[in-house]
Enzyme design. Sequence first.
Site, PDB file in Angstrom:
ATOM      1  N   GLU A 124       0.839  -1.189   0.000  1.00  0.00           N
ATOM      2  CA  GLU A 124       0.000   0.000   0.000  1.00  0.00           C
ATOM      3  C   GLU A 124       0.874   1.239   0.000  1.00  0.00           C
ATOM      4  OE1 GLU A 124      -3.199   0.121   2.780  1.00  0.00           O
ATOM      5  OE2 GLU A 124      -4.056  -1.771   2.116  1.00  0.00           O
ATOM      6  N   HIS A 238      -8.995  10.346   1.853  1.00  0.00           N
ATOM      7  CA  HIS A 238      -8.708   9.215   0.976  1.00  0.00           C
ATOM      8  C   HIS A 238      -9.029   9.620  -0.456  1.00  0.00           C
ATOM      9  CE1 HIS A 238      -8.405   5.172  -0.574  1.00  0.00           C
ATOM     10  NE2 HIS A 238      -8.020   4.751   0.605  1.00  0.00           N
ATOM     11  N   ARG A 283      -1.365   9.721   0.517  1.00  0.00           N
ATOM     12  CA  ARG A 283      -2.761  10.005   0.203  1.00  0.00           C
ATOM     13  C   ARG A 283      -3.064  11.488   0.053  1.00  0.00           C
ATOM     14  NH1 ARG A 283      -5.463   5.575   4.366  1.00  0.00           N
ATOM     15  NH2 ARG A 283      -5.156   3.768   3.008  1.00  0.00           N
ATOM     16  N   HIS A 344     -11.324  10.626   5.535  1.00  0.00           N
ATOM     17  CA  HIS A 344     -11.158   9.204   5.817  1.00  0.00           C
ATOM     18  C   HIS A 344     -10.634   8.910   7.220  1.00  0.00           C
ATOM     19  CE1 HIS A 344     -10.493   4.997   5.096  1.00  0.00           C
ATOM     20  NE2 HIS A 344      -9.175   5.083   5.198  1.00  0.00           N
ATOM     21  N   ARG A 379      -1.047   9.576   8.280  1.00  0.00           N
ATOM     22  CA  ARG A 379      -0.990   8.164   8.631  1.00  0.00           C
ATOM     23  C   ARG A 379      -0.447   7.310   7.494  1.00  0.00           C
ATOM     24  NH1 ARG A 379      -5.213   3.705   8.193  1.00  0.00           N
ATOM     25  NH2 ARG A 379      -6.096   5.158   6.691  1.00  0.00           N
TER      26      ARG A 379
END
Length: 561
Positions: A124, A238, A283, A344, A379
Amino acid sequence: MKPLGTGSEPIPSGPWDVVVVGAGAAGLMTCLELPDGLRVLLVNRNTSQRSSSRWAQGGIASVTRRDDNSGSHATDTIHAGAGLCDGDAVRLLVEQAPHCVDRLLELGMDFDRNSDGSLATTLEAAHSHHRVLHVQDRTGHALVDVLRQHAEQRPGLLHRRGVRVSQLWVENGHCCGVQVLDGCRLQWIRSRAVVLATGGGGHLYTNTTNPAQAAGEGIALAWAAGAAVEDLEFVQFHPTALKLPGAPCFLISEAVRGEGGRLVDAAGNSPVTDLPGADLAPRDQVSRALLKSMRLQGIDHIGLDLSGIPRDQAERRFPTILERCRNHNLNPLEQPIPVAPAAHYWMGGVATDLNAATSLPGLYAVGEAACTGLHGANRLASNSLMECLVFARQLGAIDLPAVSEDEREHWRNRGNSISTSEIHARSNTSIGELTRSIDQLSEQCWDVAGVNRSRAGMQTLLQMTRSAMSPLEREELLCIVHRQSHQQLLELKEPSRQELNLLLDLIHRQRTTALLLEACLFRTESRGGHFRSDAPCSLPQWRRHSRQMKGEGIQTRSVTE
């Protein structure tokens, strides 16, 4: 101790050893990890089993492969956090993560596996290795199911659904219980400690991947009780939520791009080609690139092309996503999925130390409601579920204040002195007006404090929000909540109960939105999930956490190396 009942009778008023607020991954893992022999009350605002944890698709980050190591996991976390990750929190997570994976396997977590039986991992955004464990595209759902199955078997646990906490009970600078609205009953519950596991605040925004209860209520409760909150300006948007007229924002997991999905505009061009990492860049960068492309082209979505993923692999890895798309008459394996950014994850929250303790003695926080310093300004993907597990595990060594036998006897006899009163008070504002105010506030928050921010819009909304709070705080129903004696049990008749729930929704949203806006205005730079178009660069003097406490001006805290 035997399991306690779960009926609809009034909740025993205590003293409980621990009250846990929220039944997602953080709350359930907390119940599992608290020391044996404690009387634990788990309250969950929902009557259903919905939570942000259950909606988590991507996975859980941990080193499990020989070609990976905890140092690399730490480096990736710190790099994504844009200079604000606390080193001690990062080290705790990466070192404890493999042990938490072992714990989940013992509990029966059925992670996907490779043909040789080893744990399957995917890549990811901003990870340098394949280290994200998963259960197809329903990892959070599978995790919560496993944790709930075991937590509800805990001796001495009472789990009550449909119960919301309206305020924290604070005496002599110590959190010693909660006030709850349990159906029509408003009552005080005494406990030796309270753990907030209430989730994040994505629903402060109109475009969000979060369930409706994720509106920052835990942060509002903690701040009002005197606990410090930190880093509220850092919200992760997101980049890929389903964007269809009339359809809810549904997360399209980043794992889709990790397996070969690509972002494309109508002409088939990539809007992220200039970013280091392209589709798997952090992101916040991807979200801004998508909004820029959408604005330039005058469109409201970008396509997510799955043609780069072999069909059988896509069907096997992402059955939930494909089914949801097909339910909206999309053919995701033939045409790009329409997506756009949405709120998100909240990196900020109630400030905690490595033991999950807040600045208010007796109050703890775990999961997205907490700010552990792990995430910094942004994050790292799939670190959040692991954060729930690691910091809940710390509560296995919780230090509870002693309770004398005299105190226990007092509380055993307390039922004889509790008075019950009926409440028929009504709100000055109609249910429709309250609902519209909530919707309007989330729309305004998205407009001025979303992916792109600037001083003028945020300052205006902050002033409007503060002005709207004053008359609301004078509503008789809210005054009754704040005046209630600890010896009273109040029964609210309809529609007073429904109106009070909406009043609490609105006042807590207003309080948390105001705290968010104050933090966004305070940080006059752009960093991680906080981007200001009027201050687009990161500045070295801002490599500090923001910190807010009731009755004090906003301050900063240095980063722990």
